[in-house]
Scaffold this active site. Structure first.
Site, PDB file in Angstrom:
ATOM      1  N   HIS A  17     -88.674 -62.676-141.322  1.00 29.58           N
ATOM      2  CA  HIS A  17     -88.527 -64.147-140.793  1.00 29.58           C
ATOM      3  C   HIS A  17     -89.713 -64.617-139.759  1.00 29.58           C
ATOM      4  CE1 HIS A  17     -86.070 -67.026-138.171  1.00 29.58           C
ATOM      5  NE2 HIS A  17     -85.930 -67.057-139.504  1.00 29.58           N
ATOM      6  N   GLU A  50     -90.765 -64.123-144.644  1.00 29.41           N
ATOM      7  CA  GLU A  50     -89.884 -65.441-144.575  1.00 29.41           C
ATOM      8  C   GLU A  50     -90.588 -66.655-144.402  1.00 29.41           C
ATOM      9  OE1 GLU A  50     -87.677 -68.928-143.386  1.00 29.41           O
ATOM     10  OE2 GLU A  50     -88.553 -67.124-141.855  1.00 29.41           O
ATOM     11  N   ASP A  52     -92.160 -71.024-142.825  1.00 26.09           N
ATOM     12  CA  ASP A  52     -91.848 -72.717-143.386  1.00 26.09           C
ATOM     13  C   ASP A  52     -93.189 -72.872-143.513  1.00 26.09           C
ATOM     14  OD1 ASP A  52     -88.282 -71.825-141.802  1.00 26.09           O
ATOM     15  OD2 ASP A  52     -90.362 -71.133-140.177  1.00 26.09           O
ATOM     16  N   HIS A  65     -92.438 -73.374-138.224  1.00 24.65           N
ATOM     17  CA  HIS A  65     -91.067 -73.854-138.667  1.00 24.65           C
ATOM     18  C   HIS A  65     -90.622 -75.149-137.467  1.00 24.65           C
ATOM     19  CE1 HIS A  65     -86.988 -74.026-136.909  1.00 24.65           C
ATOM     20  NE2 HIS A  65     -86.774 -72.561-137.710  1.00 24.65           N
TER      21      HIS A  65
END
Length: 265
Positions: A17, A50, A52, A65
């Site tokens: 993440h 993962e 953004d 993010h």
């Protein structure tokens, strides 16, 4: 259903993440979604990262993010109002800025799970990932942004569409259809998806259930749960049958999965 090449044949998957920031790295100032965080995930042998996507004032897609710099740099400016060179300077002592183009080029064996956070970034994300579509999954809380990125990838000549996971409105419709036992509706909502990436709970609503996992698997769709950081929760969700864990502690998750006698991918 043919499995998208983004999804290797084996499960479970561990998705780092926003990259991997170990406690030691954090003490040295490294932050999430930095070049160092992606590099550390790669060095730990984690296949999936993962991240953004936002777009800077001069049009570059960066892995970030939040829509502003408050939390990461105590700076109130929006990412959309900051130029690339300014953001590079701000991130220089925080693990280094990484653009989407740099990530795809510098880590050719990493599979990227990309959440399109800003409408202005969607088309550019799609064009950048088009040559790498076999190792990219595109998602967004907004189905409109997700579809815009997928259309841009197709327009840019992607040999196949990137893998994809639905936005929050599609997930809400799916949960409603399951509650009402509208089986045909459930199958239609799952059609065209590769993964269902969801939290275990959304407020009082339990999202991840045996039934949801069964329905997803029957449609050839994997279930990935975010954001799972406690090892006891990782174990429990894998026992339930989920296919992937999105976690801030990908190093812990990989060790746990390997300890179960399987190999994390």
């Amino acid at each position: 259903m043919t499995r998208h090449p983004y999804l290797s044949p084996d499960v479970p998957r561990v998705l780092a993440h926003r990259g991997l920031v170990t406690p030691d790295a954090a003490r040295h100032g490294v932050v999430e979604n930095s070049f160092a965080a992606v590099a550390q995930a790669h060095a730990a042998g984690i296949a999936y990262v993962e991240s953004d996507c936002h777009r800077t004032a001069d049009g570059e897609v960066v892995l970030f993010h939040d829509d502003d710099l408050r939390r990461v740099a105590d700076d109130p400016r929006a990412i959309a109002d900051v130029r690339l060179h300014e953001l590079e300077e701000i991130m220089s002592d925080r693990g280094g800025l990484i653009t989407l183009a740099q990530a795809l080029d510098a880590f050719p064996d990493v599979r990227f799970n990309l959440d399109v956070k800003a409408a202005a970034a969607a088309e550019r994300v799609g064009r950048l990932v088009a040559p790498h579509a076999a190792r990219v999954l595109v998602t967004s809380f907004s189905d409109e942004r997700r579809h815009a990125a997928l259309r841009a990838a197709a327009a840019a000549g992607a040999a196949l569409p990137p893998a994809t996971s639905p936005g929050s409105s599609t997930v809400a419709r799916l949960l409603a259809a399951r509650t009402l036992r509208r089986r045909t509706r459930v199958r239609r909502l799952l059609a065209g998806l590769d993964a269902l990436q969801v939290p275990e709970r959304q407020g009082p609503v339990r999202v991840v259930t045996d039934g949801l996992i069964r329905d997803a698997h029957a449609a050839g769709v994997e279930v990935h749960v975010w954001t799972v950081n406690a090892e006891v929760d990782m174990q429990r969700l894998l026992d339930l049958g989920v296919d992937g864990l999105v976690t801030d502690r990908a190093d812990v998750a990989v060790a746990m999965v390997n300890g179960r006698g399987t190999t994390a991918v």
